[in-house]
Design an enzyme around this catalytic site. Structure first.
Site, PDB file in Angstrom:
ATOM      1  N   LYS A  75      98.302  15.116  70.579  1.00  0.00           N
ATOM      2  CA  LYS A  75      98.596  16.072  69.502  1.00  0.00           C
ATOM      3  C   LYS A  75      97.295  16.506  68.843  1.00  0.00           C
ATOM      4  O   LYS A  75      96.406  15.674  68.615  1.00  0.00           O
ATOM      5  CB  LYS A  75      99.529  15.394  68.485  1.00  0.00           C
ATOM      6  N   SER A 150     106.917  17.853  63.879  1.00  0.00           N
ATOM      7  CA  SER A 150     105.757  18.685  64.126  1.00  0.00           C
ATOM      8  C   SER A 150     105.100  18.428  65.484  1.00  0.00           C
ATOM      9  O   SER A 150     104.307  19.253  65.925  1.00  0.00           O
ATOM     10  CB  SER A 150     104.727  18.489  63.018  1.00  0.00           C
ATOM     11  N   SER A 174     108.287  13.294  62.707  1.00  0.00           N
ATOM     12  CA  SER A 174     107.644  14.234  63.634  1.00  0.00           C
ATOM     13  C   SER A 174     107.448  13.760  65.060  1.00  0.00           C
ATOM     14  O   SER A 174     107.081  14.566  65.911  1.00  0.00           O
ATOM     15  CB  SER A 174     106.294  14.667  63.075  1.00  0.00           C
TER      16      SER A 174
END
Ligand code: GLN
Length: 490
Positions: A75, A150, A174
């Site tokens: 990420k 996210s 997330s």
């Protein structure tokens, strides 16, 4: 052989035994990503040349690491030395970190190969990746729908077989919510289990890095490598890390499972509620003891999270001022420079959180909001602790509904409601694991969240493995089951 279809565990075993070259795997991933990612858009940056060079290096080694040949996506709020790390924000669009996050260092030390950096909601604030300053990611199961957020880029990459596993971060859900939307496994570890060093801070008392994988076994293996004490994160616990992937078949003693009572299921998407009831029948069929639990404080978890997380964010994001790094919009006066830089650099959701948090922390309101939310947090943690005196695990749906359409949630509050089931574990600091538990009639994946006490990941993985084997979920986009094997091979 199409290598992206090979599961992480199998690929690593073959590479370690010298039966498969890491370079061949990486080449096969590169061509798969090149043909798939134009539609999915999971990656902000790919690191193909670096990955190939690393793979060749690993192929030449005599002693190969525990993750040799594992193709991993990271990420883009986890820093990588020499590789742009944007946090999905204009303010860090050209930021190239001078160091690696501890988790990246640990994965690479065991010969994992980083294939790229994945898209996210700006500074991890959101539940759909639509808050990315660059572009939204699409759900591989239905490109008209969001992959969740996210860590949506990480989840989409794993579901579309563009990586064997990915790293995400979870502050209020997330990792777990995008895992549920994309039909994969996602863990938020116990707070303090995994080092946060090199994770760009959103809300420091809640943030944890966690893996997204195709199976519980892969999740257990990668967590064993990532977890453990790190002197560079003062909240990281000095508790030994077992090999979580060993003895997964062992049934963790007599199991008592806590389920939410029917009142908690009111207002849920009917297919989510139906799937939760089916799980209940499955548990009964397995002969597990079921206890129905009431959580009077559950309702305040969401408002409590949306005071605490923005408060911490407003303080953490003060560092993006155009002075030290990131975007700078020149202006005559220093104060003008700050204002212009932050106005241009942050998107609207990030600005909303900074405003909310600054307000909640301001004198005159501090007691009414921040202090009150902190008290509520303690009550929620206390309720969960008391529940774990009666049961070993608590099961909930991971999300109130399956993946929604891009653009569907214009109202920020509707987006915040996505976190209804996930913020409790974040506030209490306990681990939460989402596993795929079925499909809706439209063919969209649903997730089941398993909660367990602090630092009980070893038992959590064993229980999840048991459920996974009984649920038998299939990634039917690619005709493979959740172990990454072809359907008929099992
Ligand atoms: N959706 C939640 C939020 O927007 C959770 C985000 C996260 O876990 N990083 O705050």
């Amino acid at each position: 052989m199409n290598y992206p279809e090979l599961g992480l565990r199998e690929a690593v075993d073959l590479v370690r035994q010298g039966q498969l070259k890491a370079a061949e795997i990486v080449e096969s991933y590169i061509s798969h990503i090149e043909s798939t990612d134009g539609k999915i858009r999971a990656f902000l940056t790919t690191t193909f040349d670096r990955a190939l060079a690393r793979a060749r290096e690993i192929d030449g080694k005599k002693e190969k690491g525990r993750l040799a040949g594992a193709v991993v996506a990271v990420k883009d709020n986890i820093v990588t030395r020499g590789i742009r790390t944007t946090c999905g924000s204009r303010i860090l669009e050209n930021f190239v970190p001078p160091y690696d996050a501890t988790v990246v260092e640990r994965l690479e030390a065991e010969d994992a190969i980083i294939i790229g950096k994945t898209n996210l909601d700006e500074f991890a604030m959101g539940s759909s990746t639509e808050n990315s300053a660059f572009f939204p990611t699409r759900n591989p199961w239905d490109p008209e729908r969001v992959p969740g957020g996210s860590s949506g880029g990480s989840a989409a990459a794993v579901a579309a077989l563009e990586a064997m596993a990915a790293l995400g971060s979870d502050t209020g859900g997330s990792v777990r919510q995008p895992a549920a939307f994309c039909g994969i496994v996602g863990l938020k570890p116990t707070y303090g289990r995994v080092s946060r060093y090199g994770l760009v801070a959103f809300a420091s008392s809640l943030d944890q890095i966690g893996p997204l994988t195709r199976s519980v076994e892969d999740c257990a293996l990668i967590t064993s490598v990532m977890a453990g004490f790190d002197a560079r994160d003062s909240t990281c616990a000095e508790i030994p890390v077992p090999d979580y992937s060993a003895d997964l078949r062992e049934i963790p003693g007599r199991i008592k499972v806590g389920l939410l009572g029917e009142t908690s299921l009111k207002g849920l998407h009917p297919e989510v509620a139906a799937s939760y009831l089916r799980i209940q029948e499955m548990l009964a069929g397995l002969g597990l003891e079921i206890v129905h639990l009431d959580f009077p404080s559950w309702e305040v978890a969401l408002p409590c999270y949306y005071i605490i997380a923005p408060s911490e964010a407003s303080s953490n994001l003060a560092r993006y001022d155009g002075v030290r790094y990131g975007l700078r919009i020149e202006a005559g006066e220093l104060a003008d420079m700050y204002v212009k830089t932050r106005t241009a650099g942050f998107g609207s959701e990030v600005k909303r959180r900074i405003l909310l948090g600054t307000f909640a922390l301001s004198s005159g309101y501090y007691d009414a909001y921040y202090v009150k939310a902190s008290r509520a947090r303690r009550a929620i943690a206390g309720e969960l602790k008391a529940a774990f005196d009666r049961v070993d695990f608590i099961l909930t749906p991971t999300t109130p509904e399956p993946a929604f359409r891009l653009g569907e949630k214009q109202d920020p509050l509707a987006m915040y409601l996505q976190d209804y089931f996930t913020v409790g574990a974040s506030l209490a600091g306990i681990p939460g694991l989402s596993i795929p538990c079925g499909l809706t009639t439209d063919g969209l994946p649903l997730g089941l969240q398993i909660l367990s006490p602090h630092f009980s990941e070893a038992r959590l993985f064993k229980f999840a493995f048991l459920l996974e084997n009984n649920i038998k979920f299939k990634n039917n986009m690619y005709g493979i089951n959740n172990r990454g094997r072809r359907k008929n091979e099992n």
